[in-house]
Structure formats: C-alpha cells, structure tokens
Write a protein that holds these residues in place. Sequence first.
Motif, PDB file in Angstrom:
ATOM      1  N   GLU B 160      96.665  -5.827 -74.040  1.00  0.00           N
ATOM      2  CA  GLU B 160      95.505  -5.025 -73.661  1.00  0.00           C
ATOM      3  C   GLU B 160      94.372  -5.355 -74.612  1.00  0.00           C
ATOM      4  OE1 GLU B 160      96.951  -1.054 -74.011  1.00  0.00           O
ATOM      5  OE2 GLU B 160      98.264  -1.253 -72.259  1.00  0.00           O
ATOM      6  N   PHE B 161      93.200  -5.495 -74.030  1.00  0.00           N
ATOM      7  CA  PHE B 161      92.076  -5.945 -74.859  1.00  0.00           C
ATOM      8  C   PHE B 161      90.786  -5.469 -74.223  1.00  0.00           C
ATOM      9  CE2 PHE B 161      93.490  -9.029 -71.799  1.00  0.00           C
ATOM     10  CZ  PHE B 161      92.336  -9.288 -71.083  1.00  0.00           C
ATOM     11  N   THR B 162      89.724  -5.539 -74.978  1.00  0.00           N
ATOM     12  CA  THR B 162      88.421  -5.131 -74.455  1.00  0.00           C
ATOM     13  C   THR B 162      87.625  -6.375 -74.066  1.00  0.00           C
ATOM     14  OG1 THR B 162      87.341  -5.269 -76.603  1.00  0.00           O
ATOM     15  CG2 THR B 162      88.391  -3.185 -76.064  1.00  0.00           C
ATOM     16  N   LEU B 163      86.577  -6.144 -73.297  1.00  0.00           N
ATOM     17  CA  LEU B 163      85.724  -7.268 -72.923  1.00  0.00           C
ATOM     18  C   LEU B 163      85.075  -7.892 -74.155  1.00  0.00           C
ATOM     19  CD1 LEU B 163      84.055  -5.920 -69.672  1.00  0.00           C
ATOM     20  CD2 LEU B 163      85.821  -7.654 -69.903  1.00  0.00           C
ATOM     21  N   LYS B 164      84.828  -7.052 -75.129  1.00  0.00           N
ATOM     22  CA  LYS B 164      84.283  -7.573 -76.389  1.00  0.00           C
ATOM     23  C   LYS B 164      85.236  -8.576 -77.023  1.00  0.00           C
ATOM     24  CE  LYS B 164      81.436  -8.017 -79.770  1.00  0.00           C
ATOM     25  NZ  LYS B 164      81.716  -7.304 -81.002  1.00  0.00           N
ATOM     26  N   SER B 177      77.094 -18.236 -78.741  1.00  0.00           N
ATOM     27  CA  SER B 177      77.197 -16.838 -78.349  1.00  0.00           C
ATOM     28  C   SER B 177      76.622 -16.617 -76.951  1.00  0.00           C
ATOM     29  CB  SER B 177      76.503 -15.942 -79.364  1.00  0.00           C
ATOM     30  OG  SER B 177      75.213 -16.430 -79.617  1.00  0.00           O
ATOM     31  N   PHE B 178      77.068 -15.550 -76.338  1.00  0.00           N
ATOM     32  CA  PHE B 178      76.707 -15.277 -74.956  1.00  0.00           C
ATOM     33  C   PHE B 178      76.040 -13.933 -74.811  1.00  0.00           C
ATOM     34  CE2 PHE B 178      80.495 -18.003 -74.837  1.00  0.00           C
ATOM     35  CZ  PHE B 178      79.866 -19.122 -74.317  1.00  0.00           C
ATOM     36  N   ASP B 179      75.275 -13.815 -73.774  1.00  0.00           N
ATOM     37  CA  ASP B 179      74.670 -12.542 -73.410  1.00  0.00           C
ATOM     38  C   ASP B 179      75.769 -11.626 -72.880  1.00  0.00           C
ATOM     39  OD1 ASP B 179      71.971 -11.088 -72.495  1.00  0.00           O
ATOM     40  OD2 ASP B 179      73.489 -10.889 -70.918  1.00  0.00           O
ATOM     41  N   LYS B 180      75.834 -10.438 -73.481  1.00  0.00           N
ATOM     42  CA  LYS B 180      76.901  -9.511 -73.139  1.00  0.00           C
ATOM     43  C   LYS B 180      76.955  -9.198 -71.646  1.00  0.00           C
ATOM     44  CE  LYS B 180      76.308  -5.711 -75.289  1.00  0.00           C
ATOM     45  NZ  LYS B 180      76.265  -4.287 -75.761  1.00  0.00           N
ATOM     46  N   ARG B 181      75.812  -8.891 -71.066  1.00  0.00           N
ATOM     47  CA  ARG B 181      75.815  -8.491 -69.652  1.00  0.00           C
ATOM     48  C   ARG B 181      76.220  -9.636 -68.739  1.00  0.00           C
ATOM     49  NH1 ARG B 181      70.089  -5.706 -70.174  1.00  0.00           N
ATOM     50  NH2 ARG B 181      70.030  -7.368 -71.713  1.00  0.00           N
ATOM     51  N   ARG B 185      79.592  -9.727 -66.385  1.00  0.00           N
ATOM     52  CA  ARG B 185      79.476  -9.882 -64.947  1.00  0.00           C
ATOM     53  C   ARG B 185      80.310 -11.061 -64.470  1.00  0.00           C
ATOM     54  NH1 ARG B 185      74.130 -11.098 -64.168  1.00  0.00           N
ATOM     55  NH2 ARG B 185      73.867  -9.229 -65.422  1.00  0.00           N
ATOM     56  N   LYS B 186      80.234 -12.143 -65.239  1.00  0.00           N
ATOM     57  CA  LYS B 186      80.939 -13.348 -64.829  1.00  0.00           C
ATOM     58  C   LYS B 186      82.455 -13.146 -64.873  1.00  0.00           C
ATOM     59  CE  LYS B 186      80.058 -18.218 -65.211  1.00  0.00           C
ATOM     60  NZ  LYS B 186      79.153 -19.200 -65.832  1.00  0.00           N
ATOM     61  N   ILE B 187      82.924 -12.572 -65.954  1.00  0.00           N
ATOM     62  CA  ILE B 187      84.366 -12.352 -66.078  1.00  0.00           C
ATOM     63  C   ILE B 187      84.864 -11.398 -65.001  1.00  0.00           C
ATOM     64  CG2 ILE B 187      86.099 -11.203 -67.508  1.00  0.00           C
ATOM     65  CD1 ILE B 187      85.661 -13.894 -68.537  1.00  0.00           C
ATOM     66  N   ILE B 188      84.159 -10.288 -64.816  1.00  0.00           N
ATOM     67  CA  ILE B 188      84.558  -9.331 -63.790  1.00  0.00           C
ATOM     68  C   ILE B 188      84.557 -10.008 -62.424  1.00  0.00           C
ATOM     69  CG2 ILE B 188      83.963  -7.146 -62.650  1.00  0.00           C
ATOM     70  CD1 ILE B 188      84.854  -6.648 -65.475  1.00  0.00           C
ATOM     71  N   GLY B 189      83.571 -10.856 -62.213  1.00  0.00           N
ATOM     72  CA  GLY B 189      83.458 -11.564 -60.943  1.00  0.00           C
ATOM     73  C   GLY B 189      84.659 -12.440 -60.620  1.00  0.00           C
ATOM     74  N   THR B 190      85.342 -12.930 -61.637  1.00  0.00           N
ATOM     75  CA  THR B 190      86.508 -13.768 -61.372  1.00  0.00           C
ATOM     76  C   THR B 190      87.684 -12.944 -60.868  1.00  0.00           C
ATOM     77  OG1 THR B 190      87.412 -13.535 -63.609  1.00  0.00           O
ATOM     78  CG2 THR B 190      85.876 -15.344 -63.253  1.00  0.00           C
ATOM     79  N   GLU B 191      87.593 -11.631 -61.022  1.00  0.00           N
ATOM     80  CA  GLU B 191      88.677 -10.729 -60.619  1.00  0.00           C
ATOM     81  C   GLU B 191      89.996 -11.047 -61.296  1.00  0.00           C
ATOM     82  OE1 GLU B 191      88.264 -11.177 -56.271  1.00  0.00           O
ATOM     83  OE2 GLU B 191      87.717  -9.058 -56.321  1.00  0.00           O
ATOM     84  N   ILE B 192      89.898 -11.573 -62.486  1.00  0.00           N
ATOM     85  CA  ILE B 192      91.102 -11.944 -63.208  1.00  0.00           C
ATOM     86  C   ILE B 192      91.589 -10.780 -64.062  1.00  0.00           C
ATOM     87  CG2 ILE B 192      90.143 -12.816 -65.389  1.00  0.00           C
ATOM     88  CD1 ILE B 192      91.870 -15.192 -65.162  1.00  0.00           C
TER      89      ILE B 192
END
Lengths: 232, 232
Positions: B160-164, B177-181, B185-192
Amino acid sequence: MKVSIEQADYHAALATSVVIFGFDGESLNVLTATKENPPFEGASILPSAIVSPHRDVHETATSLLKKVTGVDHWYLEQLNAFAKLYRNPDGRVVNIAFYGTVKLDDKLLTQLKRKGYSWVPSNEVPPLAYDHDEILEFAKERLKRRVKRRPIGFSLLPKEFTLKDLQTLYECALGKSFDKRNFRRKIIGTEILIELDKKTKPTSDHKKPAQLYKFDEDKYQKMTLKGYPFVF
Amino acid sequence: MKVSIEQADYHAALATSVVIFGFDGESLNVLTATKENPPFEGASILPSAIVSPHRDVHETATSLLKKVTGVDHWYLEQLNAFAKLYRNPDGRVVNIAFYGTVKLDDKLLTQLKRKGYSWVPSNEVPPLAYDHDEILEFAKERLKRRVKRRPIGFSLLPKEFTLKDLQTLYECALGKSFDKRNFRRKIIGTEILIELDKKTKPTSDHKKPAQLYKFDEDKYQKMTLKGYPFVF
DNA sequence: TCAAAAGTGTTAATCCTACACCCATGC
DNA sequence: GCATGGGTGTAGGATTAACACTTTTGA
C-alpha cells in the motif's frame, strides 16, 4: 559463496552468433548459415563462431562477418548472453550474440551465395539449431524497439532513397502499415532528411519519378544518441 | 573460421554480478559489496559470484542474493554480458550481469548490515572495482528505459502506498521532477491503481492523511507484457 | 493559528489520425 | 489514353504542459 577463482572455474567455451538484418528495398532479410559438421549437420543456424582464447568476442563476430560477406565495418550491438546450461550438446558454451544491420546490394548477395550462407526473409526463417530461434526472436524484438526510438535506415538503405523506401522499411521492421501522408509528414518533421536535386528514373513498370533523399548525418547522429519518440 | 569446439576452447570462467535497486520511500539505492580478498581487496564492487561448472548463471545470481538478503524470489533480468578481454586480472572471466528491484524494508536493511553488504543511494555509489562502474551505468539506463515503457513499482513499493510515493519513485528513477496534478491524472488514467478504504496515519511531522492505493495485479501484468507509452 | 503536505480543474498548444484526389510518366 | 505509383492538405479528437489555490491535520 565462492570468493576466489580456481583453475576448475575456467570451464566454459565462448561462442558468438550474429543476427544481421538486411533490407533489399522490398523486405527485411536475415543472414543464415548451414551447419557443416555435427552436431546438427545440415541444419540452419545463425552465423556463429567460437571465440578463441585471447580473442575479443566483438572482434570475433566482426571478423566472422568479414569472412562471410567481405564487408568490414560492422556496427554490432550486443543482444544478450545465451547461457542455459545444456543449450549446446558439446559442453558448456556461452553464446554472446550480436545484432546488426546492412544494406543489401548485389555484391553482398553474390558473395554470400558462393559461400553457402544465405539471406532469408525475416519472417520465413526456418527452424534453427541450438537455441538460435530464441536468439533470432530476441533480435527481432530488439530491432522493433530500436526502430521506435531511434532513427534506422542509414545502415539499411542505400545512400539515396525515396520516402517510399523508408516507409517500406519501417513497415517491414514493425510488421504493420502506415498512412503515406502521415508517415511523410512525421519523417519530414524530424528534419533528418535532406532533399536531393534528383529523382528516380522512371522504370519499365510505369512509374512517375520519385524524389530522392539522403540522411542529414549530423542530425542522424544526434537522434541516435538522444532517441526520439518515433512511436507508431 | 573455426568450425568445431576443441578442449582448448573451454577456457573461460563465468561470473555474474547483480545490480539491485531498492526504494526506501525517499531514494533509490543500490546494493553494493566489499571485496574481501585480492585482487581489489577492500574495494566496493557489485554483489558477484563465480558460476561453477554445472550451475546455471541465473540460479547462481538468485542464490547469491538469497545468501546476502535472506530473500528468495527475485525477478532478475539479464543486462548484458561483459566480456572485455582483460577486464579481470585473474584471467578470462565473462560476467553475465543482471538487474532487479526490491522494496527496501527494515528486515532487508538490517540483514545486509550484518553481512557487510550495504545499500547506497544510486547517485552516490563510490567507484567500483573491475568494470562494475560500467555495469552499474548500464543498469541505470536500463531502469530508466523500463520505467518509461512498463509499470514499475510492484517490486519497489510496499503493498500500500500513496501517489506521492509513486511519484517520488518515478522522479528518482528518471532523475527529474513532475507536476503533481499531471502525474496523478496520468497514473489514474492507466487504471492500474485501486483506491483503498484507507489513509495514512498523520505522523508527527504535521501531515494530512493521504489516500492509499494498491496495484491492480491483473492490469499490472497486462501492462508489463504489452508496455504502455508512459513517456514523461 | 500555523506549518506542512494533500488534493484538485482549466486552458492553450500540440500531436495524432483518418481520409481522397490529382499528377507525371512509360507503355 | 490508361495504368501505375508519386505526391499533397485538412479537420476533429486526444494528449500534453503549464499553472495556484484550498483542505486537513498535529503541534
């Protein structure tokens, strides 16, 4: 856990095989050889050589290719080591395999025929001895991956070529076809090509002359190093 | 050109080294060892072992790691063979190197300290003996490439882990480094990811609880096989 | 109440994809 | 004049990148 090397540890033989992709303007071909002694006499294999003591692996592969093709300057990239314990019935032979690319011209085609090696369309390669099928598959995957990220073509196409040639090459390597207009736009957009003052001569089978291009070597080198997102 | 293998061709020793990346939530670390006998006594090296006759290379690497870490199930991928003629002063030793990833937990950290191995932040690894610097560089590049095309994290993050956490991991691996938003969005979009009914407990250093996630194993596997264009 | 990290939407620019017709030539 | 392959443009949708404020909590 063993900490130092004993005499008994120097027990392995080294071999190298090469997967050479050659483009003839129509299809991608792979250089194959025939095994002329046991084991697997008569079987198709990848061009291969034993690495003698005190010889470099890469140099062994290059000079094998020199002997087979007459051509000297090969860009070879290591694929992987193939080291399964019983892959070779003779004993423990570790195969360090390479892949490379070449432009297929008449010279290359002729010389190979004389020596029993041959070019086979990459999707019609017969079953190979040892684990060479696996090596070939590995090389095909590597080529695909490379095509998607780095420019290819310098080593597969003649100096001057048409956009059609380039598109055919990409289609062969990736196993799918592309929209002509989109392909052209994308390639032109990379600015990797220089438009020549020449066109192809119309040939007997009814063709309109086509614009010839060459690669811009500087940009090509930069893109080879940095990669670019040419994902189709 | 040599066609059959003679006794004298069984002249090489086989070694294997492993580059293990471990993530501790803050930074990416690499497992290093100390050479305890000549040559290069006292030098830092990658964990390495000699491959005995009749042992498989991969199995040798896995069991080395078992001995060092106590952990058993390693996913190791072959990096390359390192075979330069004079890379080892003892003789002709071909090194077949692997890389792998692991989640760094307390157990792993403690056990290693006891045995003289250690985890070093991947950009602070000291110069290594033999050609191990080269092997390490190769592994870092491979990790970068992998991160861009396939999901990573299952083997580097806790269940278990956080998006951070995930973002930090990507930032470490790719060195930017990446923009948090946009990242989210990209990770959530993969539905993984699967959102859990849990949040982190706020810790002493003033934190708002964060949503916990786990990987969707099925989708993760599919993406591992097919790849996906996660290019940042 | 403040410090620290979590979480959240919009917009403009870019890129990708799909698609159909005219052109120059040899026969 | 016809058959063959060469060559060209646009529009709609999707994706990316840049950007700042509010929320929740422990101390």
